[in-house]
Write an enzyme that holds these catalytic residues in place. Sequence first.
Site, PDB file in Angstrom:
ATOM      1  N   CYS A 158      -8.384 -13.468  12.802  1.00 41.15           N
ATOM      2  CA  CYS A 158      -7.069 -12.851  12.907  1.00 41.15           C
ATOM      3  C   CYS A 158      -6.017 -13.872  13.318  1.00 41.15           C
ATOM      4  O   CYS A 158      -6.339 -14.975  13.757  1.00 41.15           O
ATOM      5  CB  CYS A 158      -7.093 -11.667  13.872  1.00 41.15           C
ATOM      6  SG  CYS A 158      -7.559 -12.016  15.570  1.00 41.15           S
ATOM      7  N   CYS A 159      -4.756 -13.487  13.129  1.00 40.97           N
ATOM      8  CA  CYS A 159      -3.615 -14.337  13.462  1.00 40.97           C
ATOM      9  C   CYS A 159      -3.660 -15.620  12.621  1.00 40.97           C
ATOM     10  O   CYS A 159      -3.761 -15.567  11.406  1.00 40.97           O
ATOM     11  CB  CYS A 159      -3.609 -14.614  14.960  1.00 40.97           C
ATOM     12  SG  CYS A 159      -2.055 -15.250  15.618  1.00 40.97           S
ATOM     13  N   ILE A 160      -3.650 -16.795  13.241  1.00 44.20           N
ATOM     14  CA  ILE A 160      -3.648 -18.062  12.518  1.00 44.20           C
ATOM     15  C   ILE A 160      -5.063 -18.495  12.117  1.00 44.20           C
ATOM     16  O   ILE A 160      -5.237 -19.380  11.267  1.00 44.20           O
ATOM     17  CB  ILE A 160      -2.983 -19.172  13.370  1.00 44.20           C
ATOM     18  CG1 ILE A 160      -2.714 -20.438  12.556  1.00 44.20           C
ATOM     19  CG2 ILE A 160      -3.842 -19.487  14.602  1.00 44.20           C
ATOM     20  CD1 ILE A 160      -1.742 -20.251  11.403  1.00 44.20           C
ATOM     21  N   PRO A 199      -7.293 -17.419  10.064  1.00 44.71           N
ATOM     22  CA  PRO A 199      -7.683 -17.476   8.647  1.00 44.71           C
ATOM     23  C   PRO A 199      -7.481 -18.834   7.973  1.00 44.71           C
ATOM     24  O   PRO A 199      -8.062 -19.068   6.904  1.00 44.71           O
ATOM     25  CB  PRO A 199      -6.797 -16.396   8.006  1.00 44.71           C
ATOM     26  CG  PRO A 199      -6.629 -15.381   9.084  1.00 44.71           C
ATOM     27  CD  PRO A 199      -6.477 -16.211  10.334  1.00 44.71           C
TER      28      PRO A 199
END
Length: 224
Positions: A135-137, A139
């Site tokens: 999640c968030c950055i 990926p």
Amino acid sequence: MAKRVAIILSGCGVYDGTEIHEASAVLVHLSRAGAKARMFAPNQDQMHVVDHCEGKPSDGKRNVLRESARIARGDITDLADLDVSEFDAVIVPGGFGVAKNLSDWAVKNKDFSIHPDVEKTLTDFHKAGKPLAMCCIAPVLAAKILPACELTVGHDKESDMWPYAQTAGVLREMGCTHVNTHVERAHVDVRRKLVTTPAFMCHAPIHKIFDGIGVMVQETLKLA
């Protein structure tokens, strides 16, 4: 049997480690689903230390594993000792520690490299046919190890709600398919067993971020 999930942390605190609310949300949703979680982090120094009041780098050094232990209430293991065969899935919460400690994305952008233990762990989970969730950055890690994968970091047009939307364009330059996704939802790349959700890439009420992470966890456990 209860699903067993490994969680990779990158420190403690959004600006130089794991985003604490994201990690907590992952743990709550896994617990509610009856899954067993175990936390890991690389045993190395952080890229730097950030004063979270000022939002600026400060003096001193901190160890990623020791800082991550704050979130894990002391129950944490060196990532180098993770045995993929003992787990059904792996989850990586966000926070700038992903871009600074688990990789050097913060410095090199799309030309970044991933910490060797992190890259090996994620690659081994994928080779074993076990799901990865980020999640968030986080990926961006999948973009590196799963060429042409489908993922999301939210939206691709910058706005007050989506201040980091330019990241989507960089992921497309890397050959990935970015799917615009609402913060309360997650995108599932079924073929690669990859589940992603925007979380704090979006300026949204925290309960919506919590709900989106819940969807990510649910979809991950379905694939496990």
